[in-house]
Design a protein around this motif. Structure first.
Motif, PDB file in Angstrom:
ATOM      1  N   GLU A 238       0.832  -1.202   0.000  1.00 19.49           N
ATOM      2  CA  GLU A 238       0.000   0.000   0.000  1.00 19.49           C
ATOM      3  C   GLU A 238       0.870   1.256   0.000  1.00 19.49           C
ATOM      4  N   LEU A 239       0.381   2.295  -0.668  1.00 20.41           N
ATOM      5  CA  LEU A 239       1.021   3.609  -0.654  1.00 20.41           C
ATOM      6  C   LEU A 239       0.005   4.639  -0.187  1.00 20.41           C
ATOM      7  N   ARG A 240       0.374   5.458   0.811  1.00 21.87           N
ATOM      8  CA  ARG A 240      -0.529   6.467   1.348  1.00 21.87           C
ATOM      9  C   ARG A 240       0.116   7.848   1.208  1.00 21.87           C
ATOM     10  N   PRO A 241      -0.478   8.725   0.410  1.00 21.39           N
ATOM     11  CA  PRO A 241       0.076  10.083   0.287  1.00 21.39           C
ATOM     12  C   PRO A 241      -0.076  10.858   1.585  1.00 21.39           C
ATOM     13  N   ASN A 242       0.938  11.627   1.925  1.00 21.66           N
ATOM     14  CA  ASN A 242       0.915  12.458   3.123  1.00 21.66           C
ATOM     15  C   ASN A 242       0.793  13.938   2.731  1.00 21.66           C
ATOM     16  N   GLU A 243       0.380  14.767   3.675  1.00 22.11           N
ATOM     17  CA  GLU A 243       0.151  16.183   3.396  1.00 22.11           C
ATOM     18  C   GLU A 243       1.414  16.909   2.948  1.00 22.11           C
ATOM     19  N   ASN A 244       2.556  16.480   3.421  1.00 20.74           N
ATOM     20  CA  ASN A 244       3.806  17.173   3.081  1.00 20.74           C
ATOM     21  C   ASN A 244       4.413  16.718   1.757  1.00 20.74           C
ATOM     22  N   GLY A 245       3.723  15.835   1.024  1.00 18.98           N
ATOM     23  CA  GLY A 245       4.218  15.396  -0.275  1.00 18.98           C
ATOM     24  C   GLY A 245       4.952  14.074  -0.227  1.00 18.98           C
ATOM     25  N   ASP A 246       5.215  13.567   0.963  1.00 18.83           N
ATOM     26  CA  ASP A 246       5.808  12.242   1.106  1.00 18.83           C
ATOM     27  C   ASP A 246       4.725  11.172   0.958  1.00 18.83           C
ATOM     28  N   TYR A 247       5.166   9.915   0.886  1.00 19.02           N
ATOM     29  CA  TYR A 247       4.230   8.786   0.894  1.00 19.02           C
ATOM     30  C   TYR A 247       4.630   7.827   2.004  1.00 19.02           C
ATOM     31  N   THR A 248       3.642   7.261   2.650  1.00 18.32           N
ATOM     32  CA  THR A 248       3.900   6.161   3.567  1.00 18.32           C
ATOM     33  C   THR A 248       3.818   4.864   2.760  1.00 18.32           C
ATOM     34  N   VAL A 249       4.890   4.082   2.823  1.00 17.79           N
ATOM     35  CA  VAL A 249       4.956   2.814   2.094  1.00 17.79           C
ATOM     36  C   VAL A 249       4.693   1.691   3.092  1.00 17.79           C
ATOM     37  N   VAL A 250       3.601   0.988   2.905  1.00 16.59           N
ATOM     38  CA  VAL A 250       3.235  -0.106   3.805  1.00 16.59           C
ATOM     39  C   VAL A 250       3.653  -1.428   3.173  1.00 16.59           C
ATOM     40  N   LEU A 251       4.423  -2.199   3.903  1.00 20.10           N
ATOM     41  CA  LEU A 251       4.880  -3.492   3.395  1.00 20.10           C
ATOM     42  C   LEU A 251       3.887  -4.593   3.755  1.00 20.10           C
ATOM     43  N   LYS A 252       3.953  -5.682   3.033  1.00 20.65           N
ATOM     44  CA  LYS A 252       3.061  -6.809   3.292  1.00 20.65           C
ATOM     45  C   LYS A 252       3.284  -7.399   4.680  1.00 20.65           C
ATOM     46  N   THR A 253       4.487  -7.186   5.204  1.00 21.60           N
ATOM     47  CA  THR A 253       4.807  -7.706   6.538  1.00 21.60           C
ATOM     48  C   THR A 253       4.393  -6.732   7.642  1.00 21.60           C
ATOM     49  N   GLY A 254       3.799  -5.580   7.258  1.00 20.03           N
ATOM     50  CA  GLY A 254       3.260  -4.660   8.253  1.00 20.03           C
ATOM     51  C   GLY A 254       4.105  -3.428   8.542  1.00 20.03           C
TER      52      GLY A 254
END
Length: 274
Positions: A238-254
């Motif tokens: 999963e990829l989640r865009p953040n307000e500051n322009g970064d992305y949170t990258v979620v791995l399958k392992t959590g």
């Protein structure tokens, strides 16, 4: 002396290994000064008996066939046959101390197999430490699979020639580990070192920088998403865009990592087919 038809392997047990008498030694080096230096150090030892010499690979085989020495000081770089080639041709019960000016793949293989070696130029203390290790091996009648060592050396050398690594050599206190790249989930920075986060073994500290590892790993498999992290593409869920322009990258392992703005160009790689 240089006979191409020299047998490629020999059999028989060394006489001194049975009788408990002094050990016979073969000193093999193409440099006269190097042979004389080793012989001088050996002569000060009360349990060293006959000392033989060889200056190339073919002489090593001939002298061994004739005298069956217990211990061989074997230079890696020699004419005729290299020390690595010779090791796999000699019996497993012969104790070998390898000498080399520098051969990183051989040294790694020797350390992995607890085999004695001397890095030239060596001092007296290092020489006698290697000799003490050889004595223990002789006394314990420990055999070494030099064919396996030879294969490992060739594997490490060949792997270095390939574009990307399939295994990483990790040095821990008292041991060296070979880590399959397939076991790496992601890599995080730890100062000048890197932490390999493995699927089944937790985190392993690796004495290389992320920049160095990035160059060794297949970019179709691993992506640098931040100055402090490299991820396996197929491990991203999963990829989640953040307000500051970064992305949170979620791995399958959590685990959650950050894809920084400066690495936005890597976004397509993470969104592409895995």
């Amino acid at each position: 002396m240089h006979n191409e038809s020299t047998p490629s392997s020999f059999h028989g047990v060394s006489h001194s290994a049975i009788s408990g008498s002094s050990y016979s030694v073969l000193v093999a080096d193409d440099e006269t000064l190097a042979r004389e230096s080793v012989k001088h150090l050996l002569r000060s030892q009360s349990d060293i008996g006959e000392i033989y010499e060889a200056q190339d690979g073919y002489q090593v085989l001939e002298v061994y066939q004739k005298h069956k020495p217990d211990l061989i000081f074997l230079d890696i770089q020699m004419p005729g046959k290299t020390g690595i080639e010779l090791a796999s041709m000699l019996p497993d019960d012969v104790v070998i101390i390898f000498a080399t000016a520098y051969d990183q793949y051989a040294i790694t293989a020797f350390e992995l197999n607890a085999i004695g070696y001397l890095l030239k130029p060596f001092d007296d203390d290092k020489f006698y430490a290697a000799l003490a290790k050889a004595r223990k091996q002789l006394n314990d009648k420990v055999s070494t699979d030099y064919q396996q060592v030879t294969e490992l050396i060739h594997h490490l050398a060949n792997e270095h020639k390939t574009t990307y690594r399939s295994r990483l050599v990790v040095k821990d206190p008292g041991r060296i580990r070979l880590i399959d790249v397939d076991q790496v989930n992601y890599i995080s920075g730890a100062g000048n070192y890197a932490e390999l986060h493995l699927y089944d073994q937790g985190a392993v500290l690796h004495r290389e920088t992320l920049t160095s590892l990035e160059q060794q790993l297949d970019p179709s498999v691993f992506v640098r998403i931040h100055r402090s992290s490299i991820v396996r593409r197929s491990g991203v869920s999963e990829l989640r865009p953040n307000e500051n322009g970064d992305y949170t990258v979620v791995l399958k392992t959590g685990e959650e990592l950050t894809l920084s703005r400066r690495n936005k160009a890597k976004l397509e790689e993470l969104l592409g087919e895995n």
